[in-house]
Design an enzyme around this catalytic site. Structure first.
Site, PDB file in Angstrom:
ATOM      1  N   ASN A   1      14.495 -13.990  13.022  1.00 34.39           N
ATOM      2  CA  ASN A   1      13.703 -14.340  11.655  1.00 34.39           C
ATOM      3  C   ASN A   1      14.914 -15.139  11.766  1.00 34.39           C
ATOM      4  O   ASN A   1      15.184 -14.938  11.008  1.00 34.39           O
ATOM      5  CB  ASN A   1      13.337 -14.663  11.192  1.00 34.39           C
ATOM      6  CG  ASN A   1      12.466 -15.452  10.006  1.00 34.39           C
ATOM      7  OD1 ASN A   1      12.763 -16.482  10.531  1.00 34.39           O
ATOM      8  ND2 ASN A   1      12.172 -14.887   9.003  1.00 34.39           N
TER       9      ASN A   1
ATOM     10  N   LYS B   1      15.542 -17.471   9.283  1.00 37.00           N
ATOM     11  CA  LYS B   1      15.940 -18.205   8.244  1.00 37.00           C
ATOM     12  C   LYS B   1      16.351 -19.721   7.965  1.00 37.00           C
ATOM     13  O   LYS B   1      16.102 -20.267   8.984  1.00 37.00           O
ATOM     14  CB  LYS B   1      15.580 -16.705   7.599  1.00 37.00           C
ATOM     15  CG  LYS B   1      15.035 -15.597   7.954  1.00 37.00           C
ATOM     16  CD  LYS B   1      15.255 -14.375   6.530  1.00 37.00           C
ATOM     17  CE  LYS B   1      14.887 -13.663   6.136  1.00 37.00           C
ATOM     18  NZ  LYS B   1      14.891 -12.497   5.502  1.00 37.00           N
TER      19      LYS B   1
ATOM     20  N   HIS C   1       4.902 -14.340   6.322  1.00 37.77           N
ATOM     21  CA  HIS C   1       5.851 -14.188   6.077  1.00 37.77           C
ATOM     22  C   HIS C   1       6.767 -13.669   4.414  1.00 37.77           C
ATOM     23  O   HIS C   1       5.793 -14.667   3.597  1.00 37.77           O
ATOM     24  CB  HIS C   1       7.204 -14.525   6.912  1.00 37.77           C
ATOM     25  CG  HIS C   1       8.563 -14.383   6.516  1.00 37.77           C
ATOM     26  ND1 HIS C   1       9.339 -14.212   5.368  1.00 37.77           N
ATOM     27  CD2 HIS C   1       9.440 -13.388   7.621  1.00 37.77           C
ATOM     28  CE1 HIS C   1      10.239 -13.094   5.388  1.00 37.77           C
ATOM     29  NE2 HIS C   1      10.088 -12.878   7.046  1.00 37.77           N
TER      30      HIS C   1
ATOM     31  N   GLU D   1       9.062 -14.089   2.183  1.00 38.21           N
ATOM     32  CA  GLU D   1       9.506 -14.678   1.738  1.00 38.21           C
ATOM     33  C   GLU D   1       8.062 -16.180   1.037  1.00 38.21           C
ATOM     34  O   GLU D   1       8.651 -17.200   0.821  1.00 38.21           O
ATOM     35  CB  GLU D   1      10.080 -14.877   2.088  1.00 38.21           C
ATOM     36  CG  GLU D   1      11.271 -14.251   2.305  1.00 38.21           C
ATOM     37  CD  GLU D   1      12.042 -14.528   3.395  1.00 38.21           C
ATOM     38  OE1 GLU D   1      12.774 -14.900   4.332  1.00 38.21           O
ATOM     39  OE2 GLU D   1      13.128 -13.178   3.702  1.00 38.21           O
TER      40      GLU D   1
ATOM     41  N   GLU E   1       6.319  -5.703   7.347  1.00 36.67           N
ATOM     42  CA  GLU E   1       6.932  -5.813   6.228  1.00 36.67           C
ATOM     43  C   GLU E   1       7.342  -5.192   5.144  1.00 36.67           C
ATOM     44  O   GLU E   1       6.694  -6.134   4.491  1.00 36.67           O
ATOM     45  CB  GLU E   1       7.805  -7.638   6.816  1.00 36.67           C
ATOM     46  CG  GLU E   1       8.015  -7.647   7.865  1.00 36.67           C
ATOM     47  CD  GLU E   1       8.487  -9.032   8.426  1.00 36.67           C
ATOM     48  OE1 GLU E   1      10.306  -8.692   9.467  1.00 36.67           O
ATOM     49  OE2 GLU E   1       8.867  -9.779   8.090  1.00 36.67           O
TER      50      GLU E   1
ATOM     51  N   GLY F   1      16.335  -7.900   4.390  1.00 39.07           N
ATOM     52  CA  GLY F   1      17.011  -8.983   3.544  1.00 39.07           C
ATOM     53  C   GLY F   1      18.122  -7.430   2.111  1.00 39.07           C
ATOM     54  O   GLY F   1      18.657  -7.739   1.569  1.00 39.07           O
TER      55      GLY F   1
ATOM     56  N   SER G   1      15.371  -5.146   7.354  1.00 41.55           N
ATOM     57  CA  SER G   1      16.706  -4.680   7.565  1.00 41.55           C
ATOM     58  C   SER G   1      16.574  -3.548   8.958  1.00 41.55           C
ATOM     59  O   SER G   1      17.672  -3.020   9.307  1.00 41.55           O
ATOM     60  CB  SER G   1      17.306  -3.827   6.392  1.00 41.55           C
ATOM     61  OG  SER G   1      17.531  -4.526   5.718  1.00 41.55           O
TER      62      SER G   1
ATOM     63  N   GLY H   1      15.479 -10.612  10.807  1.00 38.90           N
ATOM     64  CA  GLY H   1      16.053 -11.104   9.907  1.00 38.90           C
ATOM     65  C   GLY H   1      17.795 -11.765  10.042  1.00 38.90           C
ATOM     66  O   GLY H   1      18.139 -12.392  10.912  1.00 38.90           O
TER      67      GLY H   1
HETATM   68  C1  PEP Z   1      12.545 -11.092   8.482  1.00 37.60           C
HETATM   69  O1  PEP Z   1      12.999 -12.215   7.795  1.00 37.60           O
HETATM   70  O2  PEP Z   1      11.483 -10.757   8.339  1.00 37.60           O
HETATM   71  C2  PEP Z   1      13.626  -9.534   7.981  1.00 37.60           C
HETATM   72  C3  PEP Z   1      13.312  -8.312   8.368  1.00 37.60           C
HETATM   73  O3  PEP Z   1      14.995  -9.836   7.505  1.00 37.60           O
HETATM   74  P1  PEP Z   1      15.616  -8.835   7.260  1.00 37.60           P
HETATM   75  O4  PEP Z   1      15.677  -8.192   8.667  1.00 37.60           O
HETATM   76  O5  PEP Z   1      17.018  -9.733   6.759  1.00 37.60           O
HETATM   77  O6  PEP Z   1      15.497  -7.845   6.316  1.00 37.60           O
END
Ligand code: PEP
Length: 253
Positions: A9, A11, A97, A99, A169, A175, A214, A235
């Site tokens: 992703n 983003k 998601h 966000e 998630e 993040g 992460s 991400g």
């Molecule tokens: C995501 O955007 O779905 C995500 C898991 O981000 P990150 O890996 O940066 O935590």
């Protein structure tokens, strides 16, 4: 046996040139037998889907979008339809998601409308669910995830479930550099699979459930070794080709 699936992703990152360079680099690298046992998708920003689709042509990498709207066309300024995504060779759409839930304010009801339209259009949802830190600390993780699943998937048939990937998630891990332990993640993944099994056991057994939050090359192997973790939604680490490729190799051993 479920096949490992890794989705990147991106983003709101990259620009026209770096998106295509990243996609080309991944397409070339993934075109070797080391990656036979993993399915891979990338989800760039809308405006770079066309360029990335061109870069990925003929490769094993599928294309996904980060969002979609549930109407076919018309006066919906700034929105993008399923047909438009299909036009650009998208196969997947991320829905729910954190966000979009917590920054943009998407509700379970809106996500459910998008879910129905996405499936009816022949696109495959990557449906994200997960709890906030305060909810985990209040022991509400299962309750939150159960509600998100029930509302997000309301009216979805067992047949349609075959096209859905669920991504667990935890919001506090996205993040932030904090990852759920493999045990914490496995417990929620098993809970999700049980919920789906209450609708249809065979569908649940085949359901791909990704972990996101992460994930990096140095923690991916342990996470992907868990019985109910079938890959990752990645991400930050999906923006660095070598890191993303190392994650794609993890879990194949
Ligand atoms: C995501 O955007 O779905 C995500 C898991 O981000 P990150 O890996 O940066 O935590």
């Amino acid at each position: 046996m479920r096949k490992l699936f890794i989705a990147g992703n991106w983003k709101m990152n990259t620009d026209a040139k770096s998106a295509s360079v990243l996609a080309l680099g991944l397409a070339k690298a993934l075109d070797t037998s080391i990656y036979k046992a993993v399915d891979v998708a990338v989800c760039p920003p809308f405006v770079y889907l066309q360029g990335v689709a061109t870069a990925l042509a003929g490769s094993k990498i599928s294309l996904g979008a980060q969002n979609v709207y549930f109407e076919d066309n018309g006066a919906f300024t700034g929105e993008t339809s399923c047909a438009m995504l299909k036009d650009l060779c998208c196969e997947y759409v991320i829905l729910g998601h954190s966000e979009r839930r917590h920054v943009i304010g998407e509700t379970d009801g809106l996500i459910n409308k998008k879910m129905h339209k996405t499936l009816a259009s022949g696109l495959k949802p990557i449906f994200a669910v997960g709890e906030l830190l305060a909810q985990r600390e209040a022991n509400e993780t299962d309750k939150v995830v159960k509600t998100q699943i029930e509302k997000g998937l309301a009216g979805i048939t067992a047949e349609q479930m075959k096209d859905i990937t669920i991504a667990y998630e935890p919001v506090w891990a996205i993040g932030t550099g904090k990852t759920a332990t493999s045990g914490q993640a496995q417990a929620v993944h098993a809970f999700i699979r049980q919920r789906v099994a209450s609708l249809d056991g065979q569908v649940a057994a085949k359901l791909c459930i990704l972990y996101g939050g992460s994930v990096k090359a140095n923690n991916a192997t342990e996470l992907f070794a868990m019985a109910d973790i079938d890959g990752g939604l990645i991400g930050g680490a999906s923006l660095v080709a070598d890191e993303f490729l190392a994650i794609c190799r993890a879990g194949q051993v």
